[in-house]
Design a protein around this motif. Structure first.
Motif, PDB file in Angstrom:
ATOM      1  N   ALA A 184       0.826  -1.203  -0.011  1.00 17.89           N
ATOM      2  CA  ALA A 184      -0.043  -0.154  -0.034  1.00 17.89           C
ATOM      3  C   ALA A 184       0.859   1.280  -0.109  1.00 17.89           C
ATOM      4  O   ALA A 184       1.524   1.500   0.944  1.00 17.89           O
ATOM      5  CB  ALA A 184      -0.832   0.152   1.231  1.00 17.89           C
ATOM      6  N   ARG A 205      -9.285   4.777   4.553  1.00 21.59           N
ATOM      7  CA  ARG A 205      -8.368   3.825   4.882  1.00 21.59           C
ATOM      8  C   ARG A 205      -9.224   2.423   4.689  1.00 21.59           C
ATOM      9  O   ARG A 205      -8.563   1.542   3.833  1.00 21.59           O
ATOM     10  CB  ARG A 205      -7.780   3.725   6.187  1.00 21.59           C
ATOM     11  CG  ARG A 205      -6.616   4.683   6.443  1.00 21.59           C
ATOM     12  CD  ARG A 205      -5.435   4.461   5.847  1.00 21.59           C
ATOM     13  NE  ARG A 205      -4.448   5.325   6.043  1.00 21.59           N
ATOM     14  CZ  ARG A 205      -4.182   6.689   5.274  1.00 21.59           C
ATOM     15  NH1 ARG A 205      -4.984   6.734   4.173  1.00 21.59           N
ATOM     16  NH2 ARG A 205      -3.133   7.326   5.727  1.00 21.59           N
ATOM     17  N   GLN A 232      -9.304   1.770   0.753  1.00 24.59           N
ATOM     18  CA  GLN A 232      -8.120   1.712   0.192  1.00 24.59           C
ATOM     19  C   GLN A 232      -7.751   0.300   0.418  1.00 24.59           C
ATOM     20  O   GLN A 232      -7.133  -0.567  -0.254  1.00 24.59           O
ATOM     21  CB  GLN A 232      -6.999   2.616   0.858  1.00 24.59           C
ATOM     22  CG  GLN A 232      -7.094   3.901   0.318  1.00 24.59           C
ATOM     23  CD  GLN A 232      -6.256   5.053   1.080  1.00 24.59           C
ATOM     24  OE1 GLN A 232      -5.949   4.945   2.234  1.00 24.59           O
ATOM     25  NE2 GLN A 232      -6.001   6.153   0.513  1.00 24.59           N
ATOM     26  N   ALA A 233      -7.972  -0.290   1.861  1.00 25.96           N
ATOM     27  CA  ALA A 233      -7.614  -1.498   2.219  1.00 25.96           C
ATOM     28  C   ALA A 233      -8.407  -2.553   1.436  1.00 25.96           C
ATOM     29  O   ALA A 233      -7.594  -3.670   0.954  1.00 25.96           O
ATOM     30  CB  ALA A 233      -7.828  -1.800   3.882  1.00 25.96           C
ATOM     31  N   ALA A 279      -6.489  -5.354  -0.979  1.00 27.99           N
ATOM     32  CA  ALA A 279      -6.599  -6.798  -0.591  1.00 27.99           C
ATOM     33  C   ALA A 279      -7.265  -7.660  -1.805  1.00 27.99           C
ATOM     34  O   ALA A 279      -6.569  -8.722  -2.210  1.00 27.99           O
ATOM     35  CB  ALA A 279      -7.704  -7.223   0.492  1.00 27.99           C
ATOM     36  N   HIS A 283       2.151  -3.023   4.297  1.00 25.88           N
ATOM     37  CA  HIS A 283       1.685  -1.390   4.783  1.00 25.88           C
ATOM     38  C   HIS A 283       2.669  -0.850   5.540  1.00 25.88           C
ATOM     39  O   HIS A 283       3.392  -1.540   6.340  1.00 25.88           O
ATOM     40  CB  HIS A 283       0.183  -1.382   5.244  1.00 25.88           C
ATOM     41  CG  HIS A 283       0.058  -1.930   6.516  1.00 25.88           C
ATOM     42  ND1 HIS A 283       0.213  -1.503   7.664  1.00 25.88           N
ATOM     43  CD2 HIS A 283      -0.511  -3.302   6.973  1.00 25.88           C
ATOM     44  CE1 HIS A 283       0.150  -2.189   8.686  1.00 25.88           C
ATOM     45  NE2 HIS A 283      -0.634  -3.393   8.323  1.00 25.88           N
ATOM     46  N   ASP A 319      -4.208   3.066  11.867  1.00 23.66           N
ATOM     47  CA  ASP A 319      -4.254   2.298  10.592  1.00 23.66           C
ATOM     48  C   ASP A 319      -3.834   1.016  10.780  1.00 23.66           C
ATOM     49  O   ASP A 319      -4.235   0.192   9.823  1.00 23.66           O
ATOM     50  CB  ASP A 319      -3.380   3.116   9.537  1.00 23.66           C
ATOM     51  CG  ASP A 319      -3.940   4.711   9.094  1.00 23.66           C
ATOM     52  OD1 ASP A 319      -5.414   4.673   9.348  1.00 23.66           O
ATOM     53  OD2 ASP A 319      -3.462   5.415   8.607  1.00 23.66           O
ATOM     54  N   ARG A 362      -6.859  -1.210  10.980  1.00 22.18           N
ATOM     55  CA  ARG A 362      -7.638  -1.011   9.948  1.00 22.18           C
ATOM     56  C   ARG A 362      -7.102  -2.048   8.791  1.00 22.18           C
ATOM     57  O   ARG A 362      -7.844  -2.851   8.347  1.00 22.18           O
ATOM     58  CB  ARG A 362      -8.129   0.413   9.516  1.00 22.18           C
ATOM     59  CG  ARG A 362      -8.607   1.197  10.576  1.00 22.18           C
ATOM     60  CD  ARG A 362      -8.621   2.841  10.022  1.00 22.18           C
ATOM     61  NE  ARG A 362      -9.168   3.498  11.137  1.00 22.18           N
ATOM     62  CZ  ARG A 362      -8.663   4.701  11.454  1.00 22.18           C
ATOM     63  NH1 ARG A 362      -7.469   5.350  10.876  1.00 22.18           N
ATOM     64  NH2 ARG A 362      -9.069   5.461  12.315  1.00 22.18           N
ATOM     65  N   PHE A 363      -5.848  -1.960   8.486  1.00 22.75           N
ATOM     66  CA  PHE A 363      -5.307  -2.511   7.308  1.00 22.75           C
ATOM     67  C   PHE A 363      -5.451  -3.969   7.863  1.00 22.75           C
ATOM     68  O   PHE A 363      -5.615  -4.788   7.078  1.00 22.75           O
ATOM     69  CB  PHE A 363      -4.107  -2.041   7.083  1.00 22.75           C
ATOM     70  CG  PHE A 363      -3.846  -0.812   6.335  1.00 22.75           C
ATOM     71  CD1 PHE A 363      -4.490  -0.848   4.991  1.00 22.75           C
ATOM     72  CD2 PHE A 363      -3.241   0.266   6.548  1.00 22.75           C
ATOM     73  CE1 PHE A 363      -4.389   0.263   4.130  1.00 22.75           C
ATOM     74  CE2 PHE A 363      -3.107   1.386   5.836  1.00 22.75           C
ATOM     75  CZ  PHE A 363      -3.673   1.516   4.574  1.00 22.75           C
ATOM     76  N   ASP A 364      -4.861  -4.298   8.983  1.00 27.61           N
ATOM     77  CA  ASP A 364      -4.730  -5.867   9.366  1.00 27.61           C
ATOM     78  C   ASP A 364      -6.130  -6.528   9.096  1.00 27.61           C
ATOM     79  O   ASP A 364      -6.222  -7.746   8.875  1.00 27.61           O
ATOM     80  CB  ASP A 364      -4.233  -5.910  10.525  1.00 27.61           C
ATOM     81  CG  ASP A 364      -2.775  -5.699  10.768  1.00 27.61           C
ATOM     82  OD1 ASP A 364      -2.146  -5.060   9.546  1.00 27.61           O
ATOM     83  OD2 ASP A 364      -1.962  -5.698  11.842  1.00 27.61           O
ATOM     84  N   PHE A 415      -7.208  -6.948   5.609  1.00 27.85           N
ATOM     85  CA  PHE A 415      -6.654  -7.923   4.944  1.00 27.85           C
ATOM     86  C   PHE A 415      -6.705  -9.393   5.257  1.00 27.85           C
ATOM     87  O   PHE A 415      -6.980 -10.122   4.354  1.00 27.85           O
ATOM     88  CB  PHE A 415      -5.230  -7.642   5.199  1.00 27.85           C
ATOM     89  CG  PHE A 415      -4.661  -6.344   4.240  1.00 27.85           C
ATOM     90  CD1 PHE A 415      -5.367  -5.736   3.369  1.00 27.85           C
ATOM     91  CD2 PHE A 415      -3.557  -5.646   4.784  1.00 27.85           C
ATOM     92  CE1 PHE A 415      -4.936  -4.334   2.947  1.00 27.85           C
ATOM     93  CE2 PHE A 415      -2.876  -4.535   3.933  1.00 27.85           C
ATOM     94  CZ  PHE A 415      -3.915  -4.196   3.157  1.00 27.85           C
TER      95      PHE A 415
END
Length: 403
Positions: free
Chosen positions: A10, A98, A101-102, A106, A119, A127, A130-132, A135
């Motif tokens: 990312a 976010r 985007q995530a 993915a 990331h 963040d 959120r990303f984890d 994903f």
């Protein structure tokens, strides 16, 4: 033959993701696919500059995914429907972005058969969660790489390592962490690490250049922004940008948000979000004219929970779709115009015009006259409406004396 792991990163082009790109390629031996997700905050020139930066860092490929319309349709319109301002101030500029985007990253990583997703989040912010979570939900078979978090690097340490590798990061990028998006721009720096220091004027992305005042008219159709000063917009993101262009040079929408982070500590961040603030406040004003008391009440209760759950990365919870369905139903009559005045560092909402306005003179004027009931009707209503409280007091007079 040994195959280099394919990692989707990312990528924003900032300090942290620049470190990740170079570290993963040079020290981890990965083929890095730098993926930028444009949710509406970048010009064509800015995207080209970010691509050039990625290439200079030696990535195997650069991809820009256009998710602007998805961002609006899946997230932003519901934030307006719900009048969502976290802690009464913050329009979820970064947290909403976010999530989209995530999800896009993915899906892309899965589609190209990547071995891992990376990331550049630190271990001290929202963040990373959120990303984890996204994903793990949408790409459960892929490893998640987080060099900044795993190595516990400060911004100064990341910058020093890049400099040693011959990579120069602009001073403004090192001093302030700026996230520019369609729904506002966040600003983090040393001033936001304490509780008592304001951001200096040079930290704000849009300088204050407008003086005096000007009128602004926002048109809504079923809760969605449709027109700005009479100009209709087929693409709603374009309408949001137009409002931002008009209001941001007045310094409207600047604030510092203090909130509870997902990981349990207090966080402080500056943000500039003229368009989100004006759209939410104007939409709320229109709703108060066209919606019933209980429509407003129940939507307000759910909107607080919805905004907080989105902020904490739980957008994929199916309960969110249920609340969105109620939001959408509540917008059937939210059509009309909202009249505002813009001035340096402030704005006012002057009134609304709507065919669904429940303040119709046909039923009377508040505090002046009514045409829907008589004085005798009110006498009977008041006796019934207050009856339970009156009975309680008569039954419990002794209890009241003790107090």
């Amino acid at each position: 033959m040994h195959t280099r792991p394919k990692v989707v990163l990312a990528f924003s082009g900032g300090l942290d993701t620049s470190y990740c790109a170079l570290h993963l390629a040079r020290e981890r031996g990965c083929d890095v696919v730098a993926v930028m997700v444009n949710t509406g905050g970048f010009t064509t020139r800015e995207i080209a500059d970010i691509e050039a930066r990625a290439s200079a860092l030696g990535v195997a490929a650069f991809v820009c995914l256009d998710e602007e319309q998805t961002y609006y349709t899946r997230v932003l319109r519901h934030l307006v429907y719900g009048n969502v301002l976290k802690n009464g101030a913050y329009p979820l500029s970064v947290s909403a972005e976010r999530i989209v985007q995530a999800m896009a990253i993915a899906r892309y990583a899965t589609s190209i058969g990547a071995d891992a997703i990376a990331h550049g989040s630190t271990g001290a912010g929202n963040d990373q969660v959120r990303f984890d979570m996204v994903f793990r939900t949408l790409a459960p078979g892929l490893e998640i790489l987080t060099p900044i978090r795993d190595r516990r690097l400060s911004r100064a340490e990341s910058n020093a390592w890049l400099a040693a590798q011959g990579v120069v990061v602009p001073e403004s990028t090192v001093r302030y962490s700026i996230n520019k998006g369609l729904w506002g721009t966040s600003v983090g720096g040393r001033e936001t690490l304490t509780s008592d220091t304001p951001l200096p004027e040079e930290a704000w992305p849009t300088p204050v250049t407008r003086t005096g005042s000007e009128a602004l008219t926002l048109g809504f159709v079923r809760g969605e922004i449709d027109a700005v000063n009479g100009e209709r917009f087929a693409r709603k993101p374009d309408a949001i940008r137009r409002v931002q262009e008009l209001a941001a040079p007045y310094g409207i929408g600047r604030d510092i948000h203090v909130g509870d982070t997902i990981i349990g500590i207090k966080g402080r961040v500056g943000f500039e979000a003229a368009a989100p603030l004006l759209l939410i406040k104007a939409h709320h004003a229109l709703e108060k004219h066209v919606s019933t008391k209980w429509q407003l009440f129940w939507k307000d209760q759910l909107a607080v929970w919805y905004g907080n759950w989105l902020h904490e990365g739980q957008f994929l919870d199916p309960a969110m779709r249920d609340i969105e369905a109620l939001f959408e139903s509540s917008q059937r009559t939210v059509t009309g115009e909202v009249l505002l005045t813009l001035a340096p560092y402030r704005f006012s909402i002057d009134g609304v015009r709507s065919p669904h306005d429940l303040m119709s003179a046909e039923f009377g004027s508040y505090g002046e006259e009514n045409r829907a009931w008589t004085g005798d009707d009110v006498k009977g209503f008041a006796a019934v409406f207050g009856n339970q409280a009156a009975i309680w007091r008569r039954v419990n007079e002794g209890l009241l004396d003790e107090e």
